[in-house]
Design a protein around this motif. Sequence first.
Motif, PDB file in Angstrom:
ATOM      1  N   SER A 147     -18.401  -4.844   6.167  1.00 21.35           N
ATOM      2  CA  SER A 147     -17.925  -6.160   5.738  1.00 21.35           C
ATOM      3  C   SER A 147     -17.022  -6.790   6.788  1.00 21.35           C
ATOM      4  O   SER A 147     -16.383  -7.807   6.522  1.00 21.35           O
ATOM      5  CB  SER A 147     -17.181  -6.046   4.412  1.00 21.35           C
ATOM      6  N   ARG A 148     -16.961  -6.198   7.981  1.00 18.37           N
ATOM      7  CA  ARG A 148     -16.094  -6.713   9.036  1.00 18.37           C
ATOM      8  C   ARG A 148     -16.863  -7.611   9.987  1.00 18.37           C
ATOM      9  O   ARG A 148     -17.957  -7.259  10.445  1.00 18.37           O
ATOM     10  CB  ARG A 148     -15.450  -5.563   9.801  1.00 18.37           C
ATOM     11  N   LEU A 149     -16.266  -8.755  10.305  1.00 15.37           N
ATOM     12  CA  LEU A 149     -16.882  -9.726  11.196  1.00 15.37           C
ATOM     13  C   LEU A 149     -16.238  -9.643  12.569  1.00 15.37           C
ATOM     14  O   LEU A 149     -15.022  -9.725  12.698  1.00 15.37           O
ATOM     15  CB  LEU A 149     -16.711 -11.138  10.621  1.00 15.37           C
ATOM     16  N   SER A 150     -17.077  -9.457  13.582  1.00 17.38           N
ATOM     17  CA  SER A 150     -16.607  -9.436  14.967  1.00 17.38           C
ATOM     18  C   SER A 150     -17.171 -10.642  15.699  1.00 17.38           C
ATOM     19  O   SER A 150     -18.328 -11.021  15.486  1.00 17.38           O
ATOM     20  CB  SER A 150     -17.064  -8.154  15.670  1.00 17.38           C
ATOM     21  N   ARG A 151     -16.347 -11.222  16.548  1.00 17.15           N
ATOM     22  CA  ARG A 151     -16.798 -12.366  17.351  1.00 17.15           C
ATOM     23  C   ARG A 151     -17.330 -11.930  18.713  1.00 17.15           C
ATOM     24  O   ARG A 151     -17.697 -12.765  19.539  1.00 17.15           O
ATOM     25  CB  ARG A 151     -15.643 -13.353  17.535  1.00 17.15           C
ATOM     26  N   ASP A 152     -17.383 -10.647  18.969  1.00 15.07           N
ATOM     27  CA  ASP A 152     -17.931 -10.114  20.218  1.00 15.07           C
ATOM     28  C   ASP A 152     -19.444  -9.984  20.054  1.00 15.07           C
ATOM     29  O   ASP A 152     -19.941  -9.070  19.399  1.00 15.07           O
ATOM     30  CB  ASP A 152     -17.311  -8.762  20.535  1.00 15.07           C
ATOM     31  N   VAL A 153     -20.182 -10.912  20.638  1.00 12.17           N
ATOM     32  CA  VAL A 153     -21.633 -10.953  20.435  1.00 12.17           C
ATOM     33  C   VAL A 153     -22.413 -10.578  21.694  1.00 12.17           C
ATOM     34  O   VAL A 153     -23.645 -10.716  21.720  1.00 12.17           O
ATOM     35  CB  VAL A 153     -22.065 -12.348  19.937  1.00 12.17           C
ATOM     36  N   ASP A 154     -21.741 -10.104  22.709  1.00  8.56           N
ATOM     37  CA  ASP A 154     -22.427  -9.758  23.954  1.00  8.56           C
ATOM     38  C   ASP A 154     -23.413  -8.611  23.734  1.00  8.56           C
ATOM     39  O   ASP A 154     -23.109  -7.620  23.064  1.00  8.56           O
ATOM     40  CB  ASP A 154     -21.422  -9.347  25.030  1.00  8.56           C
ATOM     41  N   GLY A 155     -24.594  -8.776  24.298  1.00  6.19           N
ATOM     42  CA  GLY A 155     -25.577  -7.699  24.320  1.00  6.19           C
ATOM     43  C   GLY A 155     -26.511  -7.628  23.139  1.00  6.19           C
ATOM     44  O   GLY A 155     -27.403  -6.768  23.109  1.00  6.19           O
ATOM     45  N   TYR A 156     -26.362  -8.516  22.179  1.00  7.40           N
ATOM     46  CA  TYR A 156     -27.245  -8.486  21.020  1.00  7.40           C
ATOM     47  C   TYR A 156     -28.544  -9.264  21.297  1.00  7.40           C
ATOM     48  O   TYR A 156     -28.576 -10.196  22.083  1.00  7.40           O
ATOM     49  CB  TYR A 156     -26.545  -9.066  19.793  1.00  7.40           C
ATOM     50  N   PHE A 157     -29.593  -8.827  20.628  1.00  8.31           N
ATOM     51  CA  PHE A 157     -30.937  -9.430  20.694  1.00  8.31           C
ATOM     52  C   PHE A 157     -31.587  -9.281  22.064  1.00  8.31           C
ATOM     53  O   PHE A 157     -32.386 -10.117  22.481  1.00  8.31           O
ATOM     54  CB  PHE A 157     -30.915 -10.891  20.228  1.00  8.31           C
ATOM     55  N   GLU A 158     -31.249  -8.174  22.742  1.00  9.15           N
ATOM     56  CA  GLU A 158     -31.991  -7.792  23.938  1.00  9.15           C
ATOM     57  C   GLU A 158     -33.058  -6.795  23.496  1.00  9.15           C
ATOM     58  O   GLU A 158     -32.733  -5.704  22.997  1.00  9.15           O
ATOM     59  CB  GLU A 158     -31.063  -7.160  24.971  1.00  9.15           C
ATOM     60  N   PRO A 159     -34.345  -7.137  23.628  1.00  7.09           N
ATOM     61  CA  PRO A 159     -35.404  -6.234  23.155  1.00  7.09           C
ATOM     62  C   PRO A 159     -35.378  -4.894  23.876  1.00  7.09           C
ATOM     63  O   PRO A 159     -35.032  -4.805  25.055  1.00  7.09           O
ATOM     64  CB  PRO A 159     -36.696  -7.001  23.477  1.00  7.09           C
ATOM     65  N   LYS A 160     -35.737  -3.850  23.153  1.00  4.36           N
ATOM     66  CA  LYS A 160     -35.899  -2.538  23.776  1.00  4.36           C
ATOM     67  C   LYS A 160     -37.040  -2.595  24.794  1.00  4.36           C
ATOM     68  O   LYS A 160     -37.920  -3.462  24.693  1.00  4.36           O
ATOM     69  CB  LYS A 160     -36.198  -1.487  22.710  1.00  4.36           C
ATOM     70  N   PRO A 161     -37.048  -1.700  25.770  1.00  7.54           N
ATOM     71  CA  PRO A 161     -38.126  -1.701  26.766  1.00  7.54           C
ATOM     72  C   PRO A 161     -39.501  -1.649  26.100  1.00  7.54           C
ATOM     73  O   PRO A 161     -39.728  -0.875  25.170  1.00  7.54           O
ATOM     74  CB  PRO A 161     -37.853  -0.421  27.567  1.00  7.54           C
ATOM     75  N   GLY A 162     -40.384  -2.521  26.566  1.00  6.34           N
ATOM     76  CA  GLY A 162     -41.735  -2.569  26.039  1.00  6.34           C
ATOM     77  C   GLY A 162     -41.899  -3.475  24.825  1.00  6.34           C
ATOM     78  O   GLY A 162     -43.030  -3.700  24.364  1.00  6.34           O
ATOM     79  N   ARG A 163     -40.795  -4.003  24.286  1.00  8.56           N
ATOM     80  CA  ARG A 163     -40.858  -4.905  23.138  1.00  8.56           C
ATOM     81  C   ARG A 163     -40.754  -6.348  23.620  1.00  8.56           C
ATOM     82  O   ARG A 163     -40.013  -6.648  24.564  1.00  8.56           O
ATOM     83  CB  ARG A 163     -39.733  -4.613  22.144  1.00  8.56           C
ATOM     84  N   VAL A 164     -41.477  -7.245  22.967  1.00  3.93           N
ATOM     85  CA  VAL A 164     -41.445  -8.664  23.309  1.00  3.93           C
ATOM     86  C   VAL A 164     -41.064  -9.455  22.069  1.00  3.93           C
ATOM     87  O   VAL A 164     -41.668  -9.290  21.006  1.00  3.93           O
ATOM     88  CB  VAL A 164     -42.815  -9.144  23.846  1.00  3.93           C
ATOM     89  N   ALA A 165     -40.064 -10.300  22.215  1.00  9.10           N
ATOM     90  CA  ALA A 165     -39.614 -11.123  21.094  1.00  9.10           C
ATOM     91  C   ALA A 165     -40.364 -12.450  21.108  1.00  9.10           C
ATOM     92  O   ALA A 165     -40.171 -13.275  22.007  1.00  9.10           O
ATOM     93  CB  ALA A 165     -38.112 -11.362  21.187  1.00  9.10           C
ATOM     94  N   ASN A 166     -41.241 -12.633  20.125  1.00 13.81           N
ATOM     95  CA  ASN A 166     -42.013 -13.866  20.007  1.00 13.81           C
ATOM     96  C   ASN A 166     -41.702 -14.496  18.656  1.00 13.81           C
ATOM     97  O   ASN A 166     -42.012 -13.916  17.609  1.00 13.81           O
ATOM     98  CB  ASN A 166     -43.508 -13.575  20.131  1.00 13.81           C
TER      99      ASN A 166
END
Length: 199
Positions: A147-166
């Motif tokens: 339930s804790r909110l952090s404003r540190d958003v660096d590094g999120y939504f980087e796909p794992k190797p071999g994954r493509v975000a479409n």
Amino acid sequence: MSEESKWELYEELPHLEQRRPLWETLDDELAPERVLYPGSYVDISPSFIFRDVTYVDMDQRCPAFFADGAVQQRVPYSFQFIHGDYREPLEVAPVDLLLSQYAGPISHYCKQYVRLGGYLLVNNSHADAGVAALDPDWELVGVVRGSRLSRDVDGYFEPKPGRVANRADMIESMKPIGYTKTASNYLFRLKSAGNVRNE
């Protein structure tokens, strides 16, 4: 169905122990006046915290649940319920907070109901957080663990190797891809008008 069994539909929901503290955190941080919860099923927990919530769901059990007087007496604030498909046009005023929890690409279909500068709280169970991350109208401004909110958003939504975000594929399939860094929920702010309706 008896009044007690209607309430039991709510008590049978998973993650109840996490929901109310999370809503309290959002209320403290954002103080939303109006909240929209598409695909809510019978999760009425936001109405313990937020003063004006509109719920939307297609399930045939929902109208009787939300209309039941015993259910209404258990929560401190008034609410509205729309029985229908959130992918179809809704008659709602612009909201300050949109909730997307386990119900598909809500960030895509319901963005139009969020005021500019309003927020989306979303998990990635049906790929909706990934859909929002690829939408230029949404800006990631926070991540939630428990339930804790952090404003540190660096590094999120980087796909794992071999994954493509479409984005189009995720909207259609509702299947998330793997990311190198994850959280239980993500907070986005609506920064651009796009197809947003603001009255």
